[in-house]
Design a protein around this motif. Structure first.
Motif, PDB file in Angstrom:
ATOM      1  N   SER A  36       0.845  -1.212   0.000  1.00  0.00           N
ATOM      2  CA  SER A  36       0.000   0.000   0.000  1.00  0.00           C
ATOM      3  C   SER A  36       0.873   1.252   0.000  1.00  0.00           C
ATOM      4  N   GLY A  37       1.895   1.250   0.861  1.00  0.00           N
ATOM      5  CA  GLY A  37       2.761   2.433   0.998  1.00  0.00           C
ATOM      6  C   GLY A  37       3.507   2.736  -0.293  1.00  0.00           C
ATOM      7  N   LEU A  38       4.079   1.699  -0.913  1.00  0.00           N
ATOM      8  CA  LEU A  38       4.869   1.942  -2.127  1.00  0.00           C
ATOM      9  C   LEU A  38       3.983   2.377  -3.291  1.00  0.00           C
ATOM     10  N   ILE A  39       2.824   1.746  -3.404  1.00  0.00           N
ATOM     11  CA  ILE A  39       1.932   2.112  -4.526  1.00  0.00           C
ATOM     12  C   ILE A  39       1.400   3.534  -4.329  1.00  0.00           C
ATOM     13  N   LEU A  85       5.985  -6.173  -9.024  1.00  0.00           N
ATOM     14  CA  LEU A  85       7.369  -5.912  -8.605  1.00  0.00           C
ATOM     15  C   LEU A  85       8.052  -5.001  -9.630  1.00  0.00           C
ATOM     16  N   ASP A  86       7.813  -5.270 -10.924  1.00  0.00           N
ATOM     17  CA  ASP A  86       8.406  -4.418 -11.975  1.00  0.00           C
ATOM     18  C   ASP A  86       7.874  -2.991 -11.875  1.00  0.00           C
ATOM     19  N   TYR A  87       6.574  -2.883 -11.687  1.00  0.00           N
ATOM     20  CA  TYR A  87       5.920  -1.571 -11.598  1.00  0.00           C
ATOM     21  C   TYR A  87       6.532  -0.740 -10.462  1.00  0.00           C
ATOM     22  N   LEU A  88       6.829  -1.426  -9.355  1.00  0.00           N
ATOM     23  CA  LEU A  88       7.370  -0.713  -8.196  1.00  0.00           C
ATOM     24  C   LEU A  88       8.897  -0.668  -8.206  1.00  0.00           C
ATOM     25  N   GLU A  89       9.481  -1.208  -9.285  1.00  0.00           N
ATOM     26  CA  GLU A  89      10.948  -1.279  -9.416  1.00  0.00           C
ATOM     27  C   GLU A  89      11.588  -1.942  -8.203  1.00  0.00           C
ATOM     28  N   GLY A 236      18.046 -15.283  -1.886  1.00  0.00           N
ATOM     29  CA  GLY A 236      18.487 -14.943  -0.525  1.00  0.00           C
ATOM     30  C   GLY A 236      17.441 -15.410   0.481  1.00  0.00           C
ATOM     31  N   TYR A 237      17.568 -14.934   1.709  1.00  0.00           N
ATOM     32  CA  TYR A 237      16.568 -15.310   2.720  1.00  0.00           C
ATOM     33  C   TYR A 237      15.277 -14.545   2.444  1.00  0.00           C
ATOM     34  N   PHE A 238      14.157 -15.086   2.917  1.00  0.00           N
ATOM     35  CA  PHE A 238      12.857 -14.543   2.523  1.00  0.00           C
ATOM     36  C   PHE A 238      12.605 -13.117   3.031  1.00  0.00           C
ATOM     37  N   ASP A 239      13.314 -12.717   4.100  1.00  0.00           N
ATOM     38  CA  ASP A 239      13.095 -11.358   4.626  1.00  0.00           C
ATOM     39  C   ASP A 239      13.541 -10.291   3.627  1.00  0.00           C
ATOM     40  N   GLU A 240      14.362 -10.698   2.619  1.00  0.00           N
ATOM     41  CA  GLU A 240      14.812  -9.738   1.606  1.00  0.00           C
ATOM     42  C   GLU A 240      13.651  -9.042   0.922  1.00  0.00           C
ATOM     43  N   PHE A 241      12.566  -9.806   0.748  1.00  0.00           N
ATOM     44  CA  PHE A 241      11.419  -9.278   0.008  1.00  0.00           C
ATOM     45  C   PHE A 241      10.798  -8.081   0.760  1.00  0.00           C
ATOM     46  N   PRO A 242      10.305  -8.275   1.998  1.00  0.00           N
ATOM     47  CA  PRO A 242       9.753  -7.093   2.685  1.00  0.00           C
ATOM     48  C   PRO A 242      10.808  -6.045   3.015  1.00  0.00           C
ATOM     49  N   ALA A 243      12.042  -6.490   3.332  1.00  0.00           N
ATOM     50  CA  ALA A 243      13.054  -5.498   3.721  1.00  0.00           C
ATOM     51  C   ALA A 243      13.407  -4.602   2.531  1.00  0.00           C
ATOM     52  N   THR A 244      13.456  -5.179   1.323  1.00  0.00           N
ATOM     53  CA  THR A 244      13.721  -4.356   0.136  1.00  0.00           C
ATOM     54  C   THR A 244      12.586  -3.363  -0.069  1.00  0.00           C
ATOM     55  N   MET A 245      11.359  -3.827   0.147  1.00  0.00           N
ATOM     56  CA  MET A 245      10.214  -2.914  -0.010  1.00  0.00           C
ATOM     57  C   MET A 245      10.278  -1.791   1.023  1.00  0.00           C
ATOM     58  N   ALA A 246      10.610  -2.139   2.260  1.00  0.00           N
ATOM     59  CA  ALA A 246      10.657  -1.125   3.326  1.00  0.00           C
ATOM     60  C   ALA A 246      11.756  -0.102   3.024  1.00  0.00           C
ATOM     61  N   GLN A 247      12.899  -0.604   2.550  1.00  0.00           N
ATOM     62  CA  GLN A 247      14.006   0.290   2.235  1.00  0.00           C
ATOM     63  C   GLN A 247      13.618   1.266   1.105  1.00  0.00           C
ATOM     64  N   LEU A 248      12.975   0.717   0.065  1.00  0.00           N
ATOM     65  CA  LEU A 248      12.544   1.579  -1.047  1.00  0.00           C
ATOM     66  C   LEU A 248      11.528   2.610  -0.566  1.00  0.00           C
ATOM     67  N   PHE A 249      10.635   2.170   0.320  1.00  0.00           N
ATOM     68  CA  PHE A 249       9.615   3.075   0.845  1.00  0.00           C
ATOM     69  C   PHE A 249      10.294   4.259   1.545  1.00  0.00           C
ATOM     70  N   ARG A 252      12.053   6.528  -0.924  1.00  0.00           N
ATOM     71  CA  ARG A 252      11.132   7.323  -1.763  1.00  0.00           C
ATOM     72  C   ARG A 252      10.340   8.343  -0.943  1.00  0.00           C
ATOM     73  N   GLY A 253      10.769   8.560   0.282  1.00  0.00           N
ATOM     74  CA  GLY A 253      10.186   9.645   1.076  1.00  0.00           C
ATOM     75  C   GLY A 253       9.241   9.209   2.179  1.00  0.00           C
ATOM     76  N   GLY A 254       8.953   7.909   2.274  1.00  0.00           N
ATOM     77  CA  GLY A 254       8.069   7.432   3.340  1.00  0.00           C
ATOM     78  C   GLY A 254       8.812   7.307   4.672  1.00  0.00           C
ATOM     79  N   GLU A 255       8.076   7.390   5.746  1.00  0.00           N
ATOM     80  CA  GLU A 255       8.688   7.206   7.077  1.00  0.00           C
ATOM     81  C   GLU A 255       8.150   5.911   7.690  1.00  0.00           C
TER      82      GLU A 255
END
Ligand SMILES: Cc1cc2nc3c(=O)[nH]c(=O)nc-3n(C[C@H](O)[C@H](O)[C@H](O)COP(=O)(O)OP(=O)(O)OC[C@H]3O[C@@H](n4cnc5c(N)ncnc54)[C@H](O)[C@@H]3O)c2cc1C
Length: 529
Positions: A36-39, A85-89, A236-249, A252-255
């Motif tokens: 939700s946050g990234l979109i 995933l592509d849409y959100l890079e 990699g380990y499965f946490d990469e998926f949410p952690a990559t999203m959180a990092q991008l968030f 991209r200006g999110g807190e």
């Protein structure tokens, strides 16, 4: 040489700036919250956006953790969400499962049948016909119908307006015909009576922890086609998926504020005004709030029934939350050769025959579980074959109800430990018998999660794995709507699973932005990328 352990989730920290008011606050940094946050950030500019998470890391149910030198993972695969995933890079090094999607064993007394379910609907159809030649025509008809029905789901709108509703019978007649049909009902429609064939087909309802006699036929068909068409996991380990999203968030200006629990959703004059954190007396104000936590907790506890119309409260009273689980994570020594054991599938599943899922679900509804040596359904997953880390396996055992697990954990820890060990041994024996000979001799670390563990980490008091159960009676338009009775408070709960959570993000942002980017479509089909 074994791989080093560095979990990406541990690299993240809060970047909360302490603003008095945000444009949007999202409660929960599981995949629903993160998508939700990234979109939202992609489709708005300069909006002040905050995610609040009670745990110290992102991901919710989708994560990995380290224990005594072994890395254990919670989730095991994600269905075809590559477009989003592509849409959100979101750039992840992914393993796509080719060949077989599942190794499936069905036990009937001393008799054992084994199936290797291939990826791709066409391959699956061919495989079933080879295995069950007498049922060839029925299989072809069922699979063609299923593929067509799933195509029609794509034509639906997420939050239908009157005009959309009028078009549904013409655009998606198969969806309309199946709205109240269970998956058993769909198999009946195609005269799939052979118990062995039925058991293989019903594999896909057990993904959701519900038996096919209660599961929505649309949900089961969607789960089957979305996961078997293309499915993946990170190398990699499965946490990469949410952690990559959180990092991008954050980039991209999110807190994100980790380690803080929302205690209250502040409502003023029927409209959301912000949230109150546990231990703080000053609310954080927000124009809009999205909650991604257990919907009963969100509405009854965080909002409070006094703010809700009685018809909505009645609806809440009728909701059946999904099942919980026992999960046995094992770290194994270097002597065992997992490579040679034919385990490299997203799932290795063993169950007793037809009717097992019904009995197990009845046990759950009765407030406990119905597992026995004659009645079980268990999945064995082997993540280290992909990650290259020290040998690990996970044994997943659903459905369990909460029963007294939390009470034991809090008030009688010896009993809690004894019950954990008892069930751990029960499921290790099953895994040893059907998949990993000699397993118990190789165990170095054992980490057993119970319904109380799930409750603690997720905040869902029932330890429910899959949100509202995907029963035919509470699926699609019968689920709690995303628009809550509180103005500007949204609760995206399209479905469960990683596919469902990404669609939660798609649907809720599109709703808030008045169909600006996804044209109101129920699944991801953006207007421009
Ligand atoms: C063992 C297991 C294996 C699974 N395997 C798969 C799989 O292989 N493939 C698949 O597609 N799906 C799988 N699922 C399902 C999938 O993981 C979930 O459907 C999905 O992760 C749910 O995401 P979510 O964001 O909706 O909810 P959650 O992950 O529950 O996230 C909610 C977040 O909100 C936080 N929170 C709760 N209350 C508060 C509060 N008051 N204040 C602040 N934060 C709060 C929680 O800490 C959590 O981080 C699995 C689930 C489990 C449990």
């Amino acid at each position: 040489m074994t791989k080093t352990i560095q979990l990406k989730r541990d690299e993240l920290s809060s970047n909360f700036s302490g603003k008095e008011k945000y444009d949007l606050i999202i409660i929960g940094s599981g995949l629903s919250g993160l998508s939700s946050g990234l979109i939202w950030l992609k489709n708005t500019h300069g909006k002040k956006t905050l995610i609040i998470e009670k745990n110290s890391y992102p991901g919710g149910y989708s994560t990995a953790y380290e224990k005594h030198g072994y890395v254990f993972e919670t989730t095991q695969l994600f269905p075809d969400i590559i477009d989003i995933l592509d849409y959100l890079e979101i750039d992840l090094n992914l393993k796509q499962y080719e060949g077989n999607f599942m190794r499936r064993i069905v036990v009937d007394g001393e008799h054992v049948d084994e199936y290797k379910i291939p990826t791709g609907a066409e391959n699956f159809t061919k495989y079933l016909i080879e295995k069950f030649p007498d049922d060839a025509e029925k299989i072809r008809a069922l699979m063609a119908y299923s593929v067509d029905m799933f195509k029609q789901v794509r034509k639906l709108k997420a939050n239908s307006k009157l005009k959309d509703k009028l078009l549904i019978p013409f655009q998606a007649p198969k969806v309309v015909a199946n709205l109240n049909r269970t998956y058993s009902g769909l198999l009946d429609k195609f005269d799939i009576n052979n118990p062995k064939l039925r058991e293989v087909m019903e594999t896909f309802t057990s993904f959701s922890g519900v038996p096919s006699s209660r599961a929505s036929s649309i949900m089961a068909t969607g789960a089957m086609l979305s996961s078997m068409t293309r499915c993946f996991r990170p190398y990699g380990y499965f946490d990469e998926f949410p952690a990559t999203m959180a990092q991008l968030f954050q980039q991209r200006g999110g807190e994100i504020l980790f380690g803080s629990e929302v205690e209250k959703i502040v409502v003023e004059n029927g409209q959301v005004a912000g949230v109150q954190l546990s231990g703080s007396s000053t609310p954080i104000l927000a124009e809009k709030v999205i909650t991604t936590v257990d919907p009963l907790v969100a509405m009854r506890k965080l909002v409070g029934e006094e703010h809700l119309p009685s018809s909505y409260v009645e609806k809440l009273d009728k909701i059946i939350m999904s099942t919980s689980s026992i999960n046995v994570a094992l770290g194994l020594d270097d002597e065992i050769d997992l490579q040679s054991m034919d385990l490299d599938y997203p799932y290795n599943v063993v169950s007793t025959g037809l009717g097992t899922a019904e009995k197990l679900f009845d046990g759950f509804l009765a407030g406990d579980n119905a597992f026995s040596t004659d009645c079980f359904h268990t999945a064995v997953i082997c993540p280290s074959l992909t990650t290259g880390a020290k040998n690990t396996i996970t044994i997943r055992c659903t459905p369990f109800a909460m029963n007294k697990w939390t009470e034991w954990r809090e008030n009688d820890y010896n009993k809690y430990k004894a019950e954990k060990e008892r069930w751990g041994d029960f499921f290790i024996n099953i895994a040893e018998k059907y998949f990993i000979p000699g397993l118990s001799k190789h165990i170095v670390v054992k980490d057993i999660s119970t319904p109380a563990t799930y409750a603690r980490y997720s905040g869902s008091p029932t330890g429910s794995l899959y949100d509202m159960a995907s029963l035919v009676t509470q699926f699609g338009p019968k689920r709690l709507p995303m628009k809550t009775p509180i103005k500007n408070l949204y609760q995206p709960k399209f479905s469960h699973g990683l596919y469902g959570t990404m669609m939660n993000g798609v649907q809720v942002v599109d709703l808030i932005l008045d169909r600006k980017f996804n044209n109101g479509n129920s699944l991801f089909a953006p207007i421009s990328r």
